[in-house]
Motif scaffolding. Structure first.
Motif, PDB file in Angstrom:
ATOM      1  N   ARG A 118       0.836  -1.211   0.000  1.00  0.00           N
ATOM      2  CA  ARG A 118       0.000   0.000   0.000  1.00  0.00           C
ATOM      3  C   ARG A 118       0.869   1.259   0.000  1.00  0.00           C
ATOM      4  N   ILE A 119       1.959   1.226   0.764  1.00  0.00           N
ATOM      5  CA  ILE A 119       2.870   2.370   0.747  1.00  0.00           C
ATOM      6  C   ILE A 119       3.493   2.534  -0.634  1.00  0.00           C
ATOM      7  N   ASN A 120       3.811   1.429  -1.266  1.00  0.00           N
ATOM      8  CA  ASN A 120       4.405   1.454  -2.608  1.00  0.00           C
ATOM      9  C   ASN A 120       3.425   1.934  -3.672  1.00  0.00           C
ATOM     10  N   ALA A 121       2.142   1.662  -3.452  1.00  0.00           N
ATOM     11  CA  ALA A 121       1.145   1.852  -4.510  1.00  0.00           C
ATOM     12  C   ALA A 121       1.060   3.289  -4.993  1.00  0.00           C
ATOM     13  N   SER A 122       1.220   4.246  -4.094  1.00  0.00           N
ATOM     14  CA  SER A 122       1.121   5.648  -4.487  1.00  0.00           C
ATOM     15  C   SER A 122       2.182   6.001  -5.515  1.00  0.00           C
ATOM     16  N   GLY A 123       3.427   5.596  -5.254  1.00  0.00           N
ATOM     17  CA  GLY A 123       4.508   5.879  -6.198  1.00  0.00           C
ATOM     18  C   GLY A 123       4.385   5.101  -7.485  1.00  0.00           C
ATOM     19  N   ARG A 124       3.740   3.928  -7.427  1.00  0.00           N
ATOM     20  CA  ARG A 124       3.586   3.112  -8.635  1.00  0.00           C
ATOM     21  C   ARG A 124       2.476   3.643  -9.539  1.00  0.00           C
ATOM     22  N   MET A 125       1.388   4.109  -8.933  1.00  0.00           N
ATOM     23  CA  MET A 125       0.216   4.483  -9.716  1.00  0.00           C
ATOM     24  C   MET A 125       0.084   6.001  -9.895  1.00  0.00           C
ATOM     25  N   GLN A 126       0.559   6.786  -8.906  1.00  0.00           N
ATOM     26  CA  GLN A 126       0.431   8.235  -8.996  1.00  0.00           C
ATOM     27  C   GLN A 126       1.770   8.878  -8.648  1.00  0.00           C
ATOM     28  N   ASN A 127       1.899   9.397  -7.416  1.00  0.00           N
ATOM     29  CA  ASN A 127       3.142  10.036  -6.995  1.00  0.00           C
ATOM     30  C   ASN A 127       3.414   9.708  -5.532  1.00  0.00           C
ATOM     31  N   GLY A 128       4.654   9.348  -5.243  1.00  0.00           N
ATOM     32  CA  GLY A 128       5.014   8.938  -3.890  1.00  0.00           C
ATOM     33  C   GLY A 128       4.915  10.040  -2.853  1.00  0.00           C
ATOM     34  N   THR A 129       4.783  11.286  -3.287  1.00  0.00           N
ATOM     35  CA  THR A 129       4.642  12.388  -2.333  1.00  0.00           C
ATOM     36  C   THR A 129       3.447  12.165  -1.421  1.00  0.00           C
ATOM     37  N   GLU A 130       2.375  11.591  -1.981  1.00  0.00           N
ATOM     38  CA  GLU A 130       1.180  11.330  -1.164  1.00  0.00           C
ATOM     39  C   GLU A 130       1.492  10.366  -0.024  1.00  0.00           C
ATOM     40  N   THR A 131       2.386   9.424  -0.276  1.00  0.00           N
ATOM     41  CA  THR A 131       2.764   8.472   0.765  1.00  0.00           C
ATOM     42  C   THR A 131       3.468   9.182   1.911  1.00  0.00           C
ATOM     43  N   VAL A 132       4.436  10.038   1.571  1.00  0.00           N
ATOM     44  CA  VAL A 132       5.159  10.753   2.621  1.00  0.00           C
ATOM     45  C   VAL A 132       4.209  11.665   3.397  1.00  0.00           C
TER      46      VAL A 132
END
Length: 577
Positions: free
Chosen positions: A288-302
């Protein structure tokens, strides 16, 4: 997959040593034997292994350039310079950025974080990111989980008056970037005693050194250890030495008092109230943490990981969970397409490696697909997608084969590459793919060993069912956390029989729920064999078979022992030792 079973019975000397150690530590001889196999031969070593202490972490100033890095960070704060915390878009990179940003934010406010866009900027330090930093007045960038190969980019940043502190754990090139400080235990000149930190682990060491230099109590760092545990599990670094200490206490933090963002993810995963393990991170939280960077942008994860308000965190976690659903769909579709290509390509069936590419594949999922194909075909695998004439993708390896060196042998065909022994990212021009495939496959053919092309189950011990008990289960829990370098112990029991109640289960009837009895005792053991329904007919034939398994706690009946069966074989087939 037909596994090879590898088992070496203990010598009389090892049996005696286990008996003596068992008496000293007050545990079963089974447990003592497992410790000895892991190189733990004394009572004091066993105590340190069971309870790794944070005060035994390595002095961070033993890492090359650490003193320079801390001095530059102190200077930036003293001069009120704007600081950017920059990281990769995967779990390791995002947790590293969150850890450093959250810790420094307690003492300094003129800072921001930045995660490059996978699709617009690609992996690592980008010119776009540097240009943005220059516009924002940034004078110092702390880059985490990448940067060790960004020679041109960091040279460009230096021309703009921006300094870099690199915190990386990937293998460097011969020429390293002109950064103020390079913190990397894999530097060829490294004198740091432990070489296998995650990217987040290197970031933690920088914060540990900063705290030590500024008289900040170490206890202020402990709430951030849950990020270290996530990075260690997701990045598959060895769980030994300093990593074991960080993972052990990181899991403790994750279970007792997780950060607000992680608490939201745990809730979204349906894991609230459970004792979380490294497996939960690998298969539930990490994706789930990886998914943001894979599908959109990892900034949302941080943003989620540094969030302090639980309601906002739950809203962000819900959105990231939706990205994970999209990722799963893309992963499934791409894996099916890749399997069809492998099945069609006669040339691939005789190769000891796989190289596939397709213009329609999503860049953020190629690494997962490469991992799936490696697990399925047990061959080093490269999966690429093509955007505007440039191929980019990921390579994954099998146990014991260094895919980084294989990719490096083709470096003249590549625009960029980086990674480590078992996972590499790479980019190259589309017209170079045929020659890359030829040379990569030739390298694998010439260097891979026959035993590396078949998946092996390394069996720790042979047991009869009467030796399996709740006491043993509780002892085995002390071996955790598990992962590379400290895998869950695998056990062998020969000549077992169906008790008469075993049955096929699962949505697609793909698993077997077992009740078994061995030939030497009247003990009945429950077990589950995932994805092995093909063995059901033999099991119900009332003939004997051998099993290799781990000993687990039943997820639905707390305290009850259950065998998780990894492989099943008719007893007359032997071990293939």
């Amino acid at each position: 997959m037909q596994f090879k079973w590898n088992y070496e019975p203990p010598t009389p000397e090892k049996q005696q040593a286990a008996k003596e150690l068992a008496e000293k530590i007050g545990m079963s001889q089974t447990m003592a034997s497992l410790l000895i196999q892991r190189g733990i031969k004394t009572e004091s070593a066993a105590k340190r292994f069971f309870r790794p202490m944070l005060n035994e972490l390595i002095d961070p100033f033993l890492m090359d350039d650490m003193d320079v890095a801390v001095d530059r960070l102190n200077d930036a704060m003293g001069r009120k310079e704007r600081i950017m915390v920059y990281g990769d878009y995967d779990v390791d990179g995002c947790t590293a950025v969150a850890l450093v940003y959250k810790f420094l934010q307690q003492f300094y406010s003129n800072m921001e974080y930045y995660i490059p866009d996978r699709y617009e900027e690609g992996y690592g330090v980008s010119r776009k990111g540097i240009a943005y930093a220059a516009e924002a007045g940034v004078k110092l960038i702390i880059v985490l989980d990448c940067g060790i190969k960004a020679v041109e980019e960091i040279t460009y940043a230096k021309e703009l008056g921006i300094d870099f502190i690199i915190c990386d754990h990937h293998v460097p090139d011969e020429v390293m970037p002109p950064a103020v400080a390079i913190l990397n235990p894999k530097r060829p000149d490294s004198t740091y005693p432990f070489h296998h930190l995650s990217g987040c682990g290197v970031g933690f060491k920088l914060m540990q050194a900063f705290a030590k230099n500024n008289g900040i109590p170490f206890s202020r760092l402990i709430p951030l250890l849950d990020f270290c545990a996530l990075s260690i599990a997701a990045d598959l670094v060895p769980i030994e030495g300093e990593n074991r200490t960080l993972a052990f206490h990181g899991l403790k933090q994750l279970n007792q008092s997780p950060s607000t963002g992680l608490k939201a993810i745990i809730d979204i995963c349906g894991l609230t109230g459970r004792e979380l393990t490294m497996s939960d991170i690998m298969f539930k939280i990490g994706p789930r943490i990886n998914a943001s960077g894979r599908m959109q942008n990892g900034t949302e994860t941080v943003t989620l990981l540094v969030e302090k308000d639980l309601q906002r965190a739950l809203t962000e976690a819900t959105r990231i969970n939706e990205y994970n659903d999209q990722r799963r769909d893309a992963d499934k579709q791409m894996t099916e397409e890749a399997n069809e290509i492998v099945a069609r390509l006669e040339s691939q069936s005789h190769q000891k490696s796989i190289v596939l590419y397709d213009e329609g594949w999503k860049k953020g999922v190629v690494g997962i697909v490469a991992s799936r194909l490696t697990e399925l075909y047990f061959r080093p695998t490269v999966v690429l997608t093509i955007i505007n004439g440039v191929a980019s993708g990921s390579a994954r390896s099998v146990a014991g084969f260094d895919i980084y060196e294989a990719i490096k042998s083709c470096r003249d065909l590549l625009e960029n590459f980086g990674g480590h022994t078992y996972a590499v990212g790479l980019t190259l021009k589309q017209e170079n793919i045929p020659e890359f495939r030829r040379r990569f496959q030739a390298y694998v053919e010439g260097h891979i060993m026959p035993e590396q092309t078949q998946q092996t189950l390394d069996i720790d011990m042979e047991l009869d069912f009467h030796a399996i008990s709740k006491r043993l289960l509780n002892e085995l829990k002390k071996l955790a956390p598990h992962g590379p370098g400290n895998e869950k112990p695998l056990f062998l029991t020969r000549n077992v029989y169906d008790y008469g109640t075993s049955k096929v289960v699962g949505r697609h009837q793909e698993h077997i729920k077992l009740e078994l009895v061995d030939s030497k005792s009247a003990v009945v053991m429950n077990g589950i064999a995932f994805g092995q329904s093909a063995a059901a007919r033999y099991i119900k034939s009332k003939r004997s078979f051998d099993i290799v398994y781990t000993i687990e706690e039943n997820a639905y009946k707390r305290g009850e022992v259950q065998l998780q069966i990894e492989d099943i074989r008719p007893s007359d087939e032997g071990l293939n030792e």
